[in-house]
Write a protein that holds these residues in place. Structure first.
Motif, short mmCIF file in Angstrom:
data_model
loop_
_atom_site.label_atom_id
_atom_site.label_comp_id
_atom_site.label_asym_id
_atom_site.label_seq_id
_atom_site.Cartn_x
_atom_site.Cartn_y
_atom_site.Cartn_z
N PRO A 1 -8.30 -5.45 1.25
CA PRO A 1 -8.19 -4.32 2.18
C PRO A 1 -8.41 -4.70 3.65
N ARG A 2 -9.39 -5.57 3.91
CA ARG A 2 -9.63 -5.96 5.30
C ARG A 2 -8.51 -6.86 5.83
N LEU A 3 -8.01 -7.74 4.97
CA LEU A 3 -6.87 -8.56 5.37
C LEU A 3 -5.66 -7.67 5.68
N ALA A 4 -5.47 -6.63 4.87
CA ALA A 4 -4.34 -5.72 5.09
C ALA A 4 -4.47 -5.04 6.45
N ARG A 5 -5.67 -4.57 6.78
CA ARG A 5 -5.87 -3.93 8.10
C ARG A 5 -5.59 -4.90 9.23
N GLN A 6 -6.04 -6.14 9.06
CA GLN A 6 -5.81 -7.15 10.09
C GLN A 6 -4.32 -7.44 10.24
N ILE A 7 -3.62 -7.56 9.14
CA ILE A 7 -2.19 -7.85 9.18
C ILE A 7 -1.43 -6.69 9.82
N VAL A 8 -1.78 -5.45 9.49
CA VAL A 8 -1.12 -4.30 10.11
C VAL A 8 -1.36 -4.31 11.61
N ALA A 9 -2.59 -4.61 12.01
CA ALA A 9 -2.90 -4.63 13.44
C ALA A 9 -2.10 -5.72 14.17
N ILE A 10 -1.94 -6.86 13.54
CA ILE A 10 -1.20 -7.96 14.18
C ILE A 10 0.30 -7.69 14.20
N THR A 11 0.83 -7.23 13.07
CA THR A 11 2.28 -7.04 12.99
C THR A 11 2.73 -5.68 13.50
N GLY A 12 1.84 -4.68 13.41
CA GLY A 12 2.22 -3.33 13.80
C GLY A 12 3.18 -2.70 12.82
N ASN A 13 3.26 -3.26 11.61
CA ASN A 13 4.25 -2.81 10.65
C ASN A 13 3.61 -2.63 9.27
N PRO A 14 3.17 -1.41 8.96
CA PRO A 14 2.52 -1.19 7.66
C PRO A 14 3.44 -1.42 6.47
N SER A 15 4.74 -1.34 6.65
CA SER A 15 5.65 -1.49 5.52
C SER A 15 5.70 -2.91 4.98
N CYS A 16 5.25 -3.89 5.75
CA CYS A 16 5.30 -5.28 5.30
C CYS A 16 3.95 -5.78 4.83
N VAL A 17 2.92 -4.95 4.92
CA VAL A 17 1.56 -5.43 4.68
C VAL A 17 1.35 -5.95 3.26
N GLU A 18 1.87 -5.28 2.26
CA GLU A 18 1.65 -5.73 0.88
C GLU A 18 2.24 -7.12 0.66
N ASP A 19 3.45 -7.34 1.16
CA ASP A 19 4.08 -8.66 1.02
C ASP A 19 3.27 -9.73 1.74
N LEU A 20 2.78 -9.42 2.94
CA LEU A 20 2.06 -10.42 3.72
C LEU A 20 0.66 -10.70 3.15
N VAL A 21 0.02 -9.69 2.59
CA VAL A 21 -1.26 -9.92 1.92
C VAL A 21 -1.02 -10.80 0.69
N ASN A 22 0.03 -10.50 -0.06
CA ASN A 22 0.36 -11.33 -1.22
C ASN A 22 0.67 -12.76 -0.81
N GLU A 23 1.41 -12.92 0.27
CA GLU A 23 1.72 -14.26 0.79
C GLU A 23 0.43 -14.99 1.17
N THR A 24 -0.51 -14.27 1.75
CA THR A 24 -1.81 -14.87 2.10
C THR A 24 -2.49 -15.42 0.86
N PHE A 25 -2.53 -14.62 -0.20
CA PHE A 25 -3.21 -15.06 -1.41
C PHE A 25 -2.42 -16.14 -2.16
N ILE A 26 -1.12 -16.13 -2.05
CA ILE A 26 -0.32 -17.21 -2.65
C ILE A 26 -0.66 -18.52 -1.96
N ARG A 27 -0.70 -18.50 -0.63
CA ARG A 27 -1.06 -19.72 0.11
C ARG A 27 -2.48 -20.15 -0.19
#
Length: 191
Positions: free
Chosen positions: A39-65
């Motif tokens: 959840p905190r990573l998601a908030r950070q990603i939304v704040a950086i990208t400004g795009n809530p629609s991509c947050v799930e994919d980017l959080v998943n990408e974070t955990f894959i890496r």
């Protein structure tokens, strides 16, 4: 004559079990990390990208890496610091790839609730819209500095550790970003 241990069916069968147990333990630790830090990573990603629609994919990408490079994690820093560093890099790469213009609808607050002053709600939406328009014009380094230090209110020391840059570098980036955002919101300024 040197002796070698005899390989038995029982000893061979134990090797995959140990590897499977290790993989299961690693999967469980990663799942726990996802629950604890997602959840905190998601908030950070939304704040950086400004795009809530991509947050799930980017959080998943974070955990894959993180999963792919888990063997490189050293306990010199907190796991959360390591994960946030990965998330920042994932979000920065996303911002760098996408077009400069993006849809802001999803980033705006929900419509005014019953009893809420409509004018205040409109002013709030306009402020968020202007903020993200200004952030959209910043390069990734300045945008991340603004998000970490201003929006997330992290200390310069913590932010510099996450980004792997000197405190003075992050301080300069934050100041540039703040000045630019302020100028944009007030209706003037160049990136």
């Amino acid at each position: 004559m040197p002796t070698t241990p005899m390989t038995t069916a029982a000893s061979v069968a134990q090797v995959p079990v140990r590897a499977d147990e290790r993989e299961d333990a690693q999967r469980e630790r990663l799942a726990r990390c996802y629950r604890d830090h997602g959840p905190r990573l998601a908030r950070q990603i939304v704040a950086i990208t400004g795009n809530p629609s991509c947050v799930e994919d980017l959080v998943n990408e974070t955990f894959i890496r993180a999963h792919e490079h888990f063997d490189r994690f050293e306990d010199r820093s907190a796991l959360s610091t390591w994960l946030h560093g990965i998330a920042i890099n994932v979000a920065r790469a996303h911002v760098a790839k996408r077009s400069r213009r993006r849809r802001l609808d999803a980033a705006l607050p929900e419509p005014a609730r019953q009893g809420e002053d409509v004018e205040d709600a409109v002013r709030g939406r306009e402020a968020v819209r202007r903020l993200y328009l200004a952030l959209d014009q910043l390069d990734a380094d300045l945008r991340v500095a603004f998000v970490l230090c201003v929006l997330e209110q992290r200390s310069l020391k913590e932010g510099s550790a996450l980004l792997g840059v000197p405190v003075s570098t992050l301080h300069a980036r934050r100041q540039r970003a703040e000045a630019f955002v302020r100028a944009q919101i007030e209706g003037e300024g160049e990136p």
